[in-house]
Design an enzyme around this catalytic site. Structure first.
Site, PDB file in Angstrom:
ATOM      1  N   ASP A 228      34.441  82.480  -0.093  1.00  0.00           N
ATOM      2  CA  ASP A 228      33.013  82.398   0.172  1.00  0.00           C
ATOM      3  C   ASP A 228      32.778  83.132   1.498  1.00  0.00           C
ATOM      4  O   ASP A 228      33.730  83.417   2.236  1.00  0.00           O
ATOM      5  CB  ASP A 228      32.598  80.926   0.256  1.00  0.00           C
ATOM      6  CG  ASP A 228      31.143  80.755   0.644  1.00  0.00           C
ATOM      7  OD1 ASP A 228      30.283  81.360  -0.013  1.00  0.00           O
ATOM      8  OD2 ASP A 228      30.875  80.032   1.611  1.00  0.00           O
TER       9      ASP A 228
ATOM     10  N   ASP B  90      33.201  76.344   1.646  1.00  0.00           N
ATOM     11  CA  ASP B  90      32.872  75.311   2.633  1.00  0.00           C
ATOM     12  C   ASP B  90      31.821  74.322   2.136  1.00  0.00           C
ATOM     13  O   ASP B  90      31.375  73.470   2.906  1.00  0.00           O
ATOM     14  CB  ASP B  90      32.353  75.971   3.917  1.00  0.00           C
ATOM     15  CG  ASP B  90      31.029  76.694   3.680  1.00  0.00           C
ATOM     16  OD1 ASP B  90      30.994  77.586   2.812  1.00  0.00           O
ATOM     17  OD2 ASP B  90      30.034  76.363   4.344  1.00  0.00           O
TER      18      ASP B  90
END
Length: 209
Positions: free
Chosen positions: A7, A158
């Site tokens: 990400d 996250d």
């Protein structure tokens, strides 16, 4: 070939500190009162889907807000920091033969500019999606394009929605605690948790041994 898909916001780029600025800038346009820093911090406990429900954000409004957030990020990209020690870890993974890619809901233009600024252009693929809930499809697209096996891929994110996307795509997921969602909210959904970059590298290496 073993691959690690990352990400971007909150995982590679330390963009959360600018969230308050962006929310304050965009809230009036969409009919919301500006949230305090404390209120924004409290939202880190919630999965993104719950935030969308809490503020009754419909699909069209969410799409428009995403476009505006990309523009707001673009004006701040030179101020956003790279998380400490991540550059060396990315270089090490690349040297060890891992294929590296990025899957993000940020814009490709923002990501490429950030990577160039921080001299971490190690990624063979950068896939983006305007849909904040369309990551699983994009993850599968990367896997097909790079001709990878699902069992040889791990996603690093996250947020709770990163965990959900990875599982929908049938790949492993490591959650890092230095980004948007809190460690407690991530631990409720995932057993592979990295509290720092060194631990992330260790988990990746052990996973593929």
């Amino acid at each position: 070939m073993k691959a690690v898909i990352f990400d971007f916001d909150g995982t590679i780029a330390d963009s959360f500190p600018f969230t308050y600025e962006i929310v304050k800038e965009l809230a009036p346009k969409y009919g919301y009162e500006s949230l305090s820093k404390q209120e924004i911090e409290s939202l880190r406990e919630l999965p993104f889907r719950e935030i969308v429900r809490k503020y009754r954000i419909g699909p069209i409004k969410l799409f428009r807000m995403t476009l505006d957030a990309h523009s707001a990020n673009a004006s701040r990209i030179d101020r956003i920091a790279l998380f400490p020690d991540l550059a060396a870890t990315l270089a090490r993974l690349r040297e060890d033969g891992f294929c590296l890619a990025i899957m993000s809901s940020n814009s490709k233009r923002n990501i490429v500019k950030f990577l160039k600024k921080h001299n971490i252009e190690f990624f063979e693929e950068i896939e983006t999606s305007l849909s904040l809930f369309g990551k699983s499809k994009k993850l599968r697209k990367i896997i097909r394009r790079l001709r990878l096996r699902s069992e040889d891929v791990i996603y690093v994110g996250d947020e709770v929605r990163d965990i959900e996307a990875a599982r929908e795509a049938g790949i492993k997921i490591v959650s890092v605690t230095w980004g948007y969602n809190t460690a407690d909210s991530l631990q409720k959904k995932n057993s592979l948790i990295a509290d720092d970059v060194a631990e992330l590298a260790t988990i990746i290496e052990k996973t593929f041994k």
